[in-house]
Design a protein around this motif. Structure first.
Motif, mmCIF file in Angstrom:
data_model
loop_
_atom_site.group_PDB
_atom_site.id
_atom_site.type_symbol
_atom_site.label_atom_id
_atom_site.label_comp_id
_atom_site.label_asym_id
_atom_site.label_seq_id
_atom_site.Cartn_x
_atom_site.Cartn_y
_atom_site.Cartn_z
ATOM 1 N N PHE A 1 -8.177 -25.650 -58.174
ATOM 2 C CA PHE A 1 -8.620 -25.535 -59.948
ATOM 3 C C PHE A 1 -9.903 -25.392 -59.946
ATOM 4 C CE2 PHE A 1 -8.718 -28.460 -63.658
ATOM 5 C CZ PHE A 1 -7.876 -27.431 -64.004
ATOM 6 N N VAL A 2 -10.938 -26.389 -59.839
ATOM 7 C CA VAL A 2 -12.012 -26.750 -60.222
ATOM 8 C C VAL A 2 -12.649 -25.124 -60.085
ATOM 9 C CG1 VAL A 2 -14.070 -27.925 -59.561
ATOM 10 C CG2 VAL A 2 -12.576 -29.258 -59.584
ATOM 11 N N ALA A 3 -11.641 -24.395 -59.057
ATOM 12 C CA ALA A 3 -13.226 -23.031 -58.490
ATOM 13 C C ALA A 3 -12.384 -22.087 -59.743
ATOM 14 C CB ALA A 3 -12.508 -22.369 -56.979
ATOM 15 N N ALA A 4 -11.202 -22.205 -59.713
ATOM 16 C CA ALA A 4 -11.009 -21.624 -60.939
ATOM 17 C C ALA A 4 -12.208 -21.828 -62.797
ATOM 18 C CB ALA A 4 -9.997 -21.560 -61.261
ATOM 19 N N LEU A 5 -11.697 -23.288 -63.121
ATOM 20 C CA LEU A 5 -12.737 -22.969 -64.052
ATOM 21 C C LEU A 5 -14.597 -22.902 -64.023
ATOM 22 C CD1 LEU A 5 -11.621 -26.581 -64.706
ATOM 23 C CD2 LEU A 5 -10.723 -24.695 -66.433
ATOM 24 N N ASP A 6 -15.028 -22.948 -62.445
ATOM 25 C CA ASP A 6 -16.078 -22.483 -62.212
ATOM 26 C C ASP A 6 -15.975 -20.762 -62.685
ATOM 27 O OD1 ASP A 6 -18.774 -22.849 -61.574
ATOM 28 O OD2 ASP A 6 -18.068 -22.357 -59.794
ATOM 29 N N SER A 7 -15.350 -20.270 -62.218
ATOM 30 C CA SER A 7 -15.271 -18.774 -62.179
ATOM 31 C C SER A 7 -15.317 -18.291 -64.057
ATOM 32 C CB SER A 7 -13.829 -17.841 -61.572
ATOM 33 O OG SER A 7 -13.045 -18.022 -62.089
ATOM 34 N N LEU A 8 -14.931 -18.994 -64.709
ATOM 35 C CA LEU A 8 -14.479 -18.768 -66.455
ATOM 36 C C LEU A 8 -15.719 -19.910 -66.859
ATOM 37 C CD1 LEU A 8 -10.614 -19.785 -66.643
ATOM 38 C CD2 LEU A 8 -11.752 -17.445 -66.427
ATOM 39 N N ARG A 9 -16.911 -19.954 -66.438
ATOM 40 C CA ARG A 9 -18.077 -21.194 -66.960
ATOM 41 C C ARG A 9 -18.433 -20.444 -67.868
ATOM 42 N NH1 ARG A 9 -21.161 -24.803 -64.483
ATOM 43 N NH2 ARG A 9 -20.150 -24.131 -63.006
ATOM 44 N N HIS A 10 -18.538 -19.049 -68.190
ATOM 45 C CA HIS A 10 -19.143 -17.917 -69.095
ATOM 46 C C HIS A 10 -17.876 -17.881 -70.322
ATOM 47 C CE1 HIS A 10 -23.060 -19.545 -67.656
ATOM 48 N NE2 HIS A 10 -22.489 -18.462 -66.747
ATOM 49 N N TRP A 11 -16.954 -17.462 -69.883
ATOM 50 C CA TRP A 11 -15.567 -17.239 -70.176
ATOM 51 C C TRP A 11 -16.156 -17.162 -71.863
ATOM 52 C CZ3 TRP A 11 -12.820 -13.618 -70.327
ATOM 53 C CH2 TRP A 11 -10.790 -13.302 -71.470
ATOM 54 N N PRO A 12 -15.681 -16.552 -72.661
ATOM 55 C CA PRO A 12 -16.444 -17.263 -74.418
ATOM 56 C C PRO A 12 -15.339 -17.766 -75.326
ATOM 57 C CG PRO A 12 -16.304 -14.821 -74.090
ATOM 58 C CD PRO A 12 -15.862 -15.377 -72.838
ATOM 59 N N LYS A 13 -13.740 -16.968 -74.392
ATOM 60 C CA LYS A 13 -12.483 -17.646 -75.317
ATOM 61 C C LYS A 13 -12.349 -18.853 -75.151
ATOM 62 C CE LYS A 13 -12.764 -12.318 -76.086
ATOM 63 N NZ LYS A 13 -12.272 -11.566 -76.052
ATOM 64 N N LYS A 14 -10.513 -18.969 -74.769
ATOM 65 C CA LYS A 14 -9.805 -20.368 -74.629
ATOM 66 C C LYS A 14 -9.558 -19.939 -73.089
ATOM 67 C CE LYS A 14 -8.401 -20.749 -79.467
ATOM 68 N NZ LYS A 14 -9.550 -22.113 -79.549
ATOM 69 N N ILE A 15 -9.644 -21.218 -72.793
ATOM 70 C CA ILE A 15 -8.990 -21.665 -71.018
ATOM 71 C C ILE A 15 -7.661 -22.196 -71.838
ATOM 72 C CG2 ILE A 15 -8.938 -22.194 -68.697
ATOM 73 C CD1 ILE A 15 -12.098 -21.611 -69.381
ATOM 74 N N GLY A 16 -6.664 -21.819 -71.413
ATOM 75 C CA GLY A 16 -5.256 -22.647 -70.995
ATOM 76 C C GLY A 16 -4.546 -23.228 -69.699
ATOM 77 N N ILE A 17 -4.027 -23.956 -70.091
ATOM 78 C CA ILE A 17 -3.664 -24.844 -68.520
ATOM 79 C C ILE A 17 -1.876 -24.585 -68.593
ATOM 80 C CG2 ILE A 17 -3.091 -26.838 -67.562
ATOM 81 C CD1 ILE A 17 -5.413 -27.471 -67.735
ATOM 82 N N ILE A 18 -1.291 -24.285 -68.298
ATOM 83 C CA ILE A 18 -0.085 -23.586 -68.351
ATOM 84 C C ILE A 18 0.846 -23.957 -66.358
ATOM 85 C CG2 ILE A 18 -0.274 -21.815 -69.866
ATOM 86 C CD1 ILE A 18 0.524 -19.357 -67.525
ATOM 87 N N GLY A 19 1.473 -23.632 -66.486
ATOM 88 C CA GLY A 19 2.745 -23.997 -65.203
ATOM 89 C C GLY A 19 4.850 -23.968 -65.933
ATOM 90 N N GLY A 20 4.985 -25.027 -64.910
ATOM 91 C CA GLY A 20 6.043 -25.191 -65.387
ATOM 92 C C GLY A 20 6.391 -26.253 -66.429
ATOM 93 N N GLU A 21 5.334 -27.649 -65.856
ATOM 94 C CA GLU A 21 5.319 -28.404 -66.417
ATOM 95 C C GLU A 21 3.821 -29.396 -66.322
ATOM 96 O OE1 GLU A 21 3.953 -31.240 -69.155
ATOM 97 O OE2 GLU A 21 5.925 -30.478 -69.410
#
Length: 74
Positions: A45-65
């Motif tokens: 999860f930390v690696a995923a967030l780090d890879s999106l460090r410069h993503w200019p738009k929204k980041i959502g957290i989904i799953g089952g729950e």
């Protein structure tokens, strides 16, 4: 299909556990066996967030729950 960079949001799927069975939900997989359920490891999860460090738009957290993830602070 559009390219990821054209999307308004990126979703990170942190778990496929769910304590509900909503009829309208397209994410809940009733066919999964208990041993097929999994939570994303915190490091991933930390690696995923780090890879999106410069993503200019929204980041959502989904799953089952997502709140069922054991690393989520209540």
């Amino acid at each position: 299909m559009q390219h990821i960079f054209e999307s308004w949001c990126v979703q990170i799927d942190v778990t496929n556990y769910c304590n509900q069975s909503c009829l309208y939900c397209s994410r809940y997989n009733r066919h999964l066996k208990k041993e097929q359920r999994a939570h994303m490891p915190l490091e991933q999860f930390v690696a995923a967030l780090d890879s999106l460090r410069h993503w200019p738009k929204k980041i959502g957290i989904i799953g089952g729950e997502p709140l069922l993830h054991p690393e989520f602070r209540h």
